[in-house]
Design an enzyme around this catalytic site. Structure first.
Site, PDB file in Angstrom:
ATOM      1  N   TRP A 294       0.827  -1.215   0.000  1.00  0.00           N
ATOM      2  CA  TRP A 294       0.000   0.000   0.000  1.00  0.00           C
ATOM      3  C   TRP A 294       0.856   1.258   0.000  1.00  0.00           C
ATOM      4  CZ3 TRP A 294      -1.304   3.089   4.732  1.00  0.00           C
ATOM      5  CH2 TRP A 294      -0.370   2.879   5.762  1.00  0.00           C
ATOM      6  N   ASP A 295       2.131   1.086   0.305  1.00  0.00           N
ATOM      7  CA  ASP A 295       3.065   2.209   0.354  1.00  0.00           C
ATOM      8  C   ASP A 295       2.943   3.095  -0.882  1.00  0.00           C
ATOM      9  OD1 ASP A 295       3.808   0.169   2.085  1.00  0.00           O
ATOM     10  OD2 ASP A 295       5.953   0.472   1.831  1.00  0.00           O
TER      11      ASP A 295
ATOM     12  N   GLN B 103       3.206   2.504  14.203  1.00  0.00           N
ATOM     13  CA  GLN B 103       3.266   3.617  13.259  1.00  0.00           C
ATOM     14  C   GLN B 103       1.956   4.397  13.291  1.00  0.00           C
ATOM     15  OE1 GLN B 103       3.299   0.185  10.538  1.00  0.00           O
ATOM     16  NE2 GLN B 103       2.556   1.640   9.013  1.00  0.00           N
TER      17      GLN B 103
ATOM     18  N   GLU C 239       0.700  -2.373  12.685  1.00  0.00           N
ATOM     19  CA  GLU C 239       0.862  -3.830  12.702  1.00  0.00           C
ATOM     20  C   GLU C 239       1.173  -4.379  14.095  1.00  0.00           C
ATOM     21  OE1 GLU C 239       3.710  -4.660   9.656  1.00  0.00           O
ATOM     22  OE2 GLU C 239       2.364  -4.029   8.045  1.00  0.00           O
TER      23      GLU C 239
END
Length: 782
Positions: free
Chosen positions: A372-373, A611, A500
């Site tokens: 998805w980056d 994150q 995550e």
């Protein structure tokens, strides 16, 4: 003081093997199609090196063992291959072989980001006392993408006698592995084999290779020529001795061809070996890979090194003009930002058949997979600076849309498409589904990127032919995934958000709000295409209809977005506040990242974030909640975020700018911009962090520049850190090139070409008509 911000220089400390690995990454050459790590040409052995040459999207299929092979779990995956070694060139002066580890040696690396070249500059005194200087120039051509060019220049200070170059064309190669790092492959396999090899009549060595499982093929040609100031260029034929004192011959094997090129040298004399490598794969060239390689080599030889260098520099001149960005007052930060922009260009596929791997084409971390980056961290850069590349990236997702439909069916969905969490050619390659396949938000990410491209370009033809179908199919998936609860709310259960360290949860805020946005825009695009009579073909193809659009509308309006009134924050998920606290400050630095030191279940049970998650949602969709909730959520989540992911610091910088926290914004921005160039995470040896590189650009443009792209138009709210003298950036919007220049007290926004009708730009929330230039004062932060 950095004299030229486009020139990066680093000394090789030859006793530091970790630094040599780092330099293999930092000085790699790539062009979005091929990539070559900057390994020592002499290949001396005796130390760890990741000797890699890669092609974007060229992969094989390998087993992925599941201890308990439950239904639907991935048991094989795609992996990017090391395809060849043509960077090996060995030099012999008499009976002494050059090695930077023998005799006395100094070595410097140079990256010229205006010329698109890297250089290795060496001064060597052999054990026998011969003094030689070497300059090895490398280029992966942006103009002729299958071409990798090396020029090996040798200058003798005091040596008189024979020299010999051994130039290798090696097809028996393997990938690097590290079983102790989950971000790398666990074992090294032989995934590509040479089908045929030989030397053609022009003196080029040739090979045709094939992957073991995926059936992809590769044709490679390598051509050497030797020159000195006395001779412009001498192409050497096999086993041919030339009057000039140069000679060349080939030694051939089934998967290895070596050409020897011999000459005599005098003190004060120089010799230059030029080595052309051409790689053509069956993804782009189909059955005609050999003919294509031969034609491309001919074109390269006709231009010669000087012509190829000139074309490269001209390409980059246009690139730097279109994506111009400059920070005045911090040379190191400015150069780091430019380096990141250069690496984005080196990494991105421009042909719609590839994407951007997490490590680009610089190394084998994450096995060359796309995530998805691309859509959330890299696509904004290209959509704003080079829209045709953004379009090509979306074309890649469209190309694998059928595989996404198959993936959705595999996971039990009756309709829609679910894009794989990590992939190369459409296969789900995540072996750990809680932090992989469960990240359904990738659908919303991709839809968001399509919508952002539409808002910036107005490219209705592309939306009608490809973009809308992606948005409709991802919207369908949300309807099948979610359900209405007994309070009439549309909820989405058992998913994982960007964080995550928190997996398989109900109603992840980021996922839900993106799903809502996806559904809303499916309705808008349906109406838009219908009004322009562009819907019929898509209606016939996928049977999208008014009833389904009404279902999208209902689910979007009823979407549940978690919120805690006592804290005034958007909850990351339903259970987030019920978990144990974790004292992050008490965890020693050597135990970061936590994923390498703590069991996943331990992390899942604690209130800790790897994150930005909810904070990221507030950046991209700030209108979905209140300013108070955005501020409260930032303050809450910042305290419990480890930033173990490289995707985190840039988002916290952007939102700190949005909230007027300039010191925090600058700190996070520095961490993001300098991450690879200064090896802040101590793992750049495995490859660059492409998403963070896009994020660092966003931290300037979306953060300090205050850019937001909305349906009503562009929004800008520039601020400036006190330590900076100023900054400037360029973006494209609906065919106009917009430049934003910010000084200590004032800003200027200009459009080129000037638009007689003007472009509506919202500056600090107020609509302004931009025809030529707009000027104003920067308000004091509240």
């Amino acid at each position: 003081m950095i004299n030229n911000r486009y020139i990066l220089r680093r000394r090789d400390h030859l006793a530091d093997q970790e630094e040599l690995l780092l330099h293999e990454t930092l000085f790699h050459n790539a062009n979005g199609y091929l990539g070559v790590r900057s390994c020592l040409e002499e290949n001396p052995g005796g130390f760890r090196s990741v000797r890699g040459m890669y092609l974007n999207g060229f992969c094989d299929i390998i087993p992925m063992i599941q201890a308990e092979n439950l239904y639907g779990l991935a048991n094989e995956k795609e992996t990017m291959l090391n395809v060849l070694d043509t960077q090996t060139v060995r030099l012999f002066a008499g009976d002494e072989a050059f090695s930077c580890f023998s005799g006395e040696c100094s070595s410097e690396r140079v990256l010229d980001m205006e010329a698109g070249l890297s250089r290795r500059i060496v001064s060597w005194r052999s054990p026998g006392g011969k003094r030689l200087r070497l300059q090895i120039t490398r280029m992966a051509s942006f103009v002729i993408q299958p071409l990798f060019l090396m020029q090996y220049e040798l200058y003798s200070e005091d040596y008189r006698g024979p020299v010999r170059f051994e130039s290798l064309h090696e097809g028996d190669v393997r990938n690097y592995s590290n079983p102790d790092d989950p971000r790398l492959a666990r074992e090294s396999r032989q995934n590509i084999r040479v089908l045929s090899s030989g030397v053609d009549k022009t003196g080029a060595s040739r090979m045709v290779s094939e992957t073991l499982r995926s059936g992809l093929r590769l044709a490679s040609l390598a051509y050497n020529s030797l020159a000195s100031p006395a001779y412009n260029s001498l192409a050497l034929l096999a086993y041919n001795s030339l009057d000039t004192g140069y000679s060349g011959r080939f030694t051939t094997g089934a998967s290895r061809i070596q050409q020897e090129l011999c000459a005599e040298i005098e003190p004060g004399q120089s010799l230059t070996l030029s080595k052309y490598t051409v790689l053509c794969d069956s993804i782009r060239y189909g059955e005609g890979i050999e003919d294509a390689a031969e034609q491309i080599l001919g074109e390269a030889l006709e231009q010669g090194p000087l012509g190829l260098y000139a074309a490269q520099k001209n390409y980059l001149r246009n690139y730097w003009e279109n994506c111009r960005i400059e920070i005045r007052g911090d040379d190191a930060l400015n150069q780091a930002l430019l380096y990141n922009q250069y690496q984005l260009l080196q990494s991105v596929s421009r042909d719609g058949r590839g994407n951007i791997a997490a490590k680009g084409l610089s190394g084998e971390g994450y096995e060359g997979h796309y995530f998805w980056d691309t859509e959330m961290y890299i696509m904004p850069f290209f959509a704003l600076c080079d829209p045709p590349i953004a379009r090509a990236l979306i074309e890649y997702r469209y190309r694998i849309l059928d595989r996404a439909r198959e993936n959705a069916a595999l996971l039990g969905h009756r309709s829609g498409a679910l894009f794989p969490w990590r992939t190369i050619r459409g296969m789900e390659c995540s072996g750990f589904f809680p932090a992989g396949a469960a990240q359904y938000h990738i659908n919303g990410d991709i839809a968001y990127a399509v919508i952002n491209y539409w808002l910036l370009t107005g490219d209705i033809e592309f939306i009608a032919s490809k973009g809308a179908e992606i948005v409709f199919e991802t919207a369908r998936l949300w309807l099948d995934l979610g359900n209405y609860n007994n309070r009439g709310q549309f909820v989405i259960n058992d998913v994982t958000g960007p964080d995550e360290y928190t997996c398989i949860v109900n109603n992840n805020y980021y996922t839900n709000v993106l799903a809502q946005y996806n559904l809303e825009w499916a309705v808008k695009l349906y109406a838009l295409l219908k009004a322009r009579n562009l819907l019929k073909e898509l209606e016939d193809k996928i049977n999208i209809n008014e009833r389904e659009i009404a279902d999208f509308t209902g689910a979007a309006k009823a979407m549940y977005l978690p919120y805690d009134r006592s804290l005034g924050i958007n909850l990351q998920d339903d259970s987030f506040l019920d978990k144990k606290d974790l004292d992050i400050a008490a965890i020693p630095a050597e135990q970061h990242p936590l994923l390498l030191h703590y069991h996943p279940l331990f992390l899942y049970r604690h209130r800790v974030c790897k994150q930005a998650d909810t904070v990221l949602a507030h950046f991209i969709l700030e209108e979905k909640t209140s300013p108070e909730a955005i501020r409260n959520s930032y303050n809450y989540y910042e305290k419990i975020t480890t930033h173990d992911s490289s995707l985190s610091a840039c988002v916290f910088s952007i939102m700190a700018s949005r909230l007027g926290m300039l010191d925090k914004a600058c700190g996070y921005f520095g961490d993001s911009a300098k991450l690879d160039l200064f090896n802040l995470h101590q793992n750049t040896r495995d490859g660059i962090h492409t998403a963070n590189m896009g994020g660092s650009w966003m931290a300037v443009v979306y953060g300090f520049g205050g850019l937001r792209v909305k349906e009503a138009g562009l929004y800008l709210a520039p601020i400036i850190p006190g330590a900076w003298e100023g900054y400037e950036f360029c973006i494209f919007y609906r065919g106009s090139r917009i430049t934003v220049a910010v000084g200590p007290d004032e800003f200027e926004i200009s459009a080129s070409p000037e638009n007689a009708e003007g472009i509506t730009v919202f500056v600090y929330g107020e609509p302004r008509l931009l025809r030529g230039k707009l000027r104003g004062s920067i308000p004091a932060l509240k």
